[in-house]
Design a protein around this motif. Structure first.
Motif, PDB file in Angstrom:
ATOM      1  N   MET A   1       0.995  -0.940   0.149  1.00  0.00           N
ATOM      2  CA  MET A   1       0.128  -0.371   0.053  1.00  0.00           C
ATOM      3  C   MET A   1       0.202   1.874   0.169  1.00  0.00           C
ATOM      4  N   GLU A   2       0.691   1.958  -1.205  1.00  0.00           N
ATOM      5  CA  GLU A   2       1.746   3.203  -0.896  1.00  0.00           C
ATOM      6  C   GLU A   2       0.463   4.771  -0.907  1.00  0.00           C
ATOM      7  N   MET A   3       2.185   5.574  -0.256  1.00  0.00           N
ATOM      8  CA  MET A   3       1.178   6.372  -0.169  1.00  0.00           C
ATOM      9  C   MET A   3       1.683   7.221  -1.280  1.00  0.00           C
ATOM     10  N   LEU A   4       0.124   8.650  -1.442  1.00  0.00           N
ATOM     11  CA  LEU A   4      -0.087   9.153  -2.458  1.00  0.00           C
ATOM     12  C   LEU A   4       0.533   9.691  -2.994  1.00  0.00           C
ATOM     13  N   LYS A   5       1.130  10.428  -4.315  1.00  0.00           N
ATOM     14  CA  LYS A   5       2.594  11.130  -4.706  1.00  0.00           C
ATOM     15  C   LYS A   5       1.435  12.265  -5.922  1.00  0.00           C
ATOM     16  N   VAL A   6       2.113  13.262  -5.970  1.00  0.00           N
ATOM     17  CA  VAL A   6       1.857  14.302  -6.614  1.00  0.00           C
ATOM     18  C   VAL A   6       1.183  14.273  -8.047  1.00  0.00           C
ATOM     19  N   GLY A   7       0.157  14.444  -9.166  1.00  0.00           N
ATOM     20  CA  GLY A   7       0.074  13.855  -9.792  1.00  0.00           C
ATOM     21  C   GLY A   7      -1.072  12.610  -9.961  1.00  0.00           C
ATOM     22  N   ASP A   8      -1.444  12.015  -9.064  1.00  0.00           N
ATOM     23  CA  ASP A   8      -1.695  10.282  -9.040  1.00  0.00           C
ATOM     24  C   ASP A   8      -4.002  11.381  -8.872  1.00  0.00           C
ATOM     25  N   LYS A   9      -4.080  10.024  -9.868  1.00  0.00           N
ATOM     26  CA  LYS A   9      -5.598  10.454 -10.092  1.00  0.00           C
ATOM     27  C   LYS A   9      -6.788   9.534  -9.263  1.00  0.00           C
ATOM     28  N   LEU A  10      -7.449  10.212  -8.446  1.00  0.00           N
ATOM     29  CA  LEU A  10      -8.688   9.567  -7.292  1.00  0.00           C
ATOM     30  C   LEU A  10      -9.608  10.005  -7.583  1.00  0.00           C
ATOM     31  N   TYR A  11     -10.555   9.217  -7.379  1.00  0.00           N
ATOM     32  CA  TYR A  11     -12.172   9.377  -7.781  1.00  0.00           C
ATOM     33  C   TYR A  11     -12.870   8.823  -6.369  1.00  0.00           C
ATOM     34  N   ASN A  12     -13.862   9.822  -6.383  1.00  0.00           N
ATOM     35  CA  ASN A  12     -15.125   9.030  -5.108  1.00  0.00           C
ATOM     36  C   ASN A  12     -15.920   9.147  -5.566  1.00  0.00           C
ATOM     37  N   VAL A  13     -17.014   7.997  -5.345  1.00  0.00           N
ATOM     38  CA  VAL A  13     -18.376   7.997  -5.488  1.00  0.00           C
ATOM     39  C   VAL A  13     -19.090   7.860  -4.737  1.00  0.00           C
ATOM     40  N   GLY A  14     -20.807   8.389  -4.627  1.00  0.00           N
ATOM     41  CA  GLY A  14     -21.409   9.047  -3.763  1.00  0.00           C
ATOM     42  C   GLY A  14     -22.785   8.217  -4.616  1.00  0.00           C
ATOM     43  N   GLN A  15     -24.015   8.071  -3.261  1.00  0.00           N
ATOM     44  CA  GLN A  15     -25.081   7.894  -4.266  1.00  0.00           C
ATOM     45  C   GLN A  15     -25.821   8.284  -2.754  1.00  0.00           C
ATOM     46  N   ASP A  16     -27.912   8.694  -3.717  1.00  0.00           N
ATOM     47  CA  ASP A  16     -28.625   9.180  -2.758  1.00  0.00           C
ATOM     48  C   ASP A  16     -29.181   8.550  -2.314  1.00  0.00           C
ATOM     49  N   GLY A  17     -29.210   7.236  -1.588  1.00  0.00           N
ATOM     50  CA  GLY A  17     -29.630   6.254  -1.657  1.00  0.00           C
ATOM     51  C   GLY A  17     -29.962   5.076  -2.673  1.00  0.00           C
ATOM     52  N   PHE A  18     -30.568   3.967  -2.071  1.00  0.00           N
ATOM     53  CA  PHE A  18     -30.363   2.874  -3.340  1.00  0.00           C
ATOM     54  C   PHE A  18     -30.598   2.944  -4.361  1.00  0.00           C
ATOM     55  N   GLY A  19     -31.960   3.968  -4.807  1.00  0.00           N
ATOM     56  CA  GLY A  19     -32.332   3.952  -5.927  1.00  0.00           C
ATOM     57  C   GLY A  19     -31.949   5.044  -6.879  1.00  0.00           C
ATOM     58  N   ASP A  20     -30.738   5.442  -6.173  1.00  0.00           N
ATOM     59  CA  ASP A  20     -29.892   6.437  -7.397  1.00  0.00           C
ATOM     60  C   ASP A  20     -29.307   6.189  -7.824  1.00  0.00           C
ATOM     61  N   PHE A  21     -28.885   6.766  -8.282  1.00  0.00           N
ATOM     62  CA  PHE A  21     -27.177   6.729  -9.310  1.00  0.00           C
ATOM     63  C   PHE A  21     -26.780   6.351  -9.405  1.00  0.00           C
ATOM     64  N   LEU A  22     -25.305   5.814  -9.008  1.00  0.00           N
ATOM     65  CA  LEU A  22     -23.837   6.230  -8.835  1.00  0.00           C
ATOM     66  C   LEU A  22     -23.312   7.664  -9.485  1.00  0.00           C
ATOM     67  N   ARG A  23     -22.815   8.487  -8.562  1.00  0.00           N
ATOM     68  CA  ARG A  23     -22.032   9.696  -9.213  1.00  0.00           C
ATOM     69  C   ARG A  23     -20.334  10.178  -8.467  1.00  0.00           C
ATOM     70  N   PHE A  24     -19.685   9.766  -9.818  1.00  0.00           N
ATOM     71  CA  PHE A  24     -18.607   9.919  -9.434  1.00  0.00           C
ATOM     72  C   PHE A  24     -18.213  11.321  -9.651  1.00  0.00           C
ATOM     73  N   SER A  25     -17.138  11.326  -8.374  1.00  0.00           N
ATOM     74  CA  SER A  25     -15.889  12.693  -8.812  1.00  0.00           C
ATOM     75  C   SER A  25     -14.408  12.299  -8.844  1.00  0.00           C
ATOM     76  N   PHE A  26     -14.453  12.886 -10.255  1.00  0.00           N
ATOM     77  CA  PHE A  26     -12.510  12.927  -9.627  1.00  0.00           C
ATOM     78  C   PHE A  26     -12.085  13.606 -10.046  1.00  0.00           C
ATOM     79  N   SER A  27     -10.697  13.466  -9.098  1.00  0.00           N
ATOM     80  CA  SER A  27      -9.946  15.774  -8.983  1.00  0.00           C
ATOM     81  C   SER A  27      -8.799  14.010  -9.272  1.00  0.00           C
ATOM     82  N   GLU A  28      -7.173  15.337  -8.915  1.00  0.00           N
ATOM     83  CA  GLU A  28      -5.607  15.169  -9.067  1.00  0.00           C
ATOM     84  C   GLU A  28      -4.867  15.295  -7.443  1.00  0.00           C
TER      85      GLU A  28
END
Length: 117
Positions: A1-28
C-alpha cells in the motif's frame, strides 16, 4: 500500500439512496503535506492508505471524515463512470421531455419491432 504522489488521479463515488445512480467525482493530487494529500478540487485526504473491511479496496480517507474514502482511478472505474453518466443523461432526457402521440407511436413501434412489448 503506497502513499499518494502528486499527479495521482483519484475518484469518489456517492449515491443518494439505493435507488439513485452512482455519482462519480474525479480529481488529482496537486500538493502534499507531511500527512495530507490535497486534490485540485480542494479536498484534503489523509495520505495513509487504508484497506476496506467491506470490499477489500484500498482508499484514502477525508481529513475531516474517516468514513469517506477516495480511491485510485483505474480503467475499469473510468468505464463504469462513463456508463453511469450515460444512464443519468438518458434518465434526465426522458424526465425533461413530454412526448406527443406521434412520438409515442414511434417508440411503441420500435419496441414492437424489437419484440420488447
Amino acid at each position: 500500500m503506497e502513499m499518494l504522489k502528486v499527479g495521482d488521479k483519484l475518484y469518489n463515488v456517492g449515491q443518494d439512496g439505493f435507488g439513485d445512480f452512482l455519482r462519480f467525482s474525479f480529481s488529482e493530487v496537486v500538493r502534499l503535506t507531511k500527512t495530507l494529500a490535497v486534490l485540485e478540487n480542494g479536498v484534503r485526504l489523509k495520505n495513509k492508505p487504508v484497506r476496506s473491511l467491506v470490499n477489500d479496496e484500498i482508499g484514502y480517507a477525508l481529513a475531516t471524515n474517516k468514513w469517506m474514502y477516495w480511491h485510485l482511478v483505474t480503467d475499469e472505474i473510468l468505464h463504469k463512470a462513463e456508463e453511469e453518466k450515460e444512464k443519468i443523461t438518458i434518465h434526465d432526457w426522458f424526465e425533461e421531455r413530454s412526448f406527443d402521440l406521434s412520438e409515442k407511436k414511434m417508440i411503441y413501434k420500435l419496441f414492437q419491432e424489437k419484440g420488447m412489448l
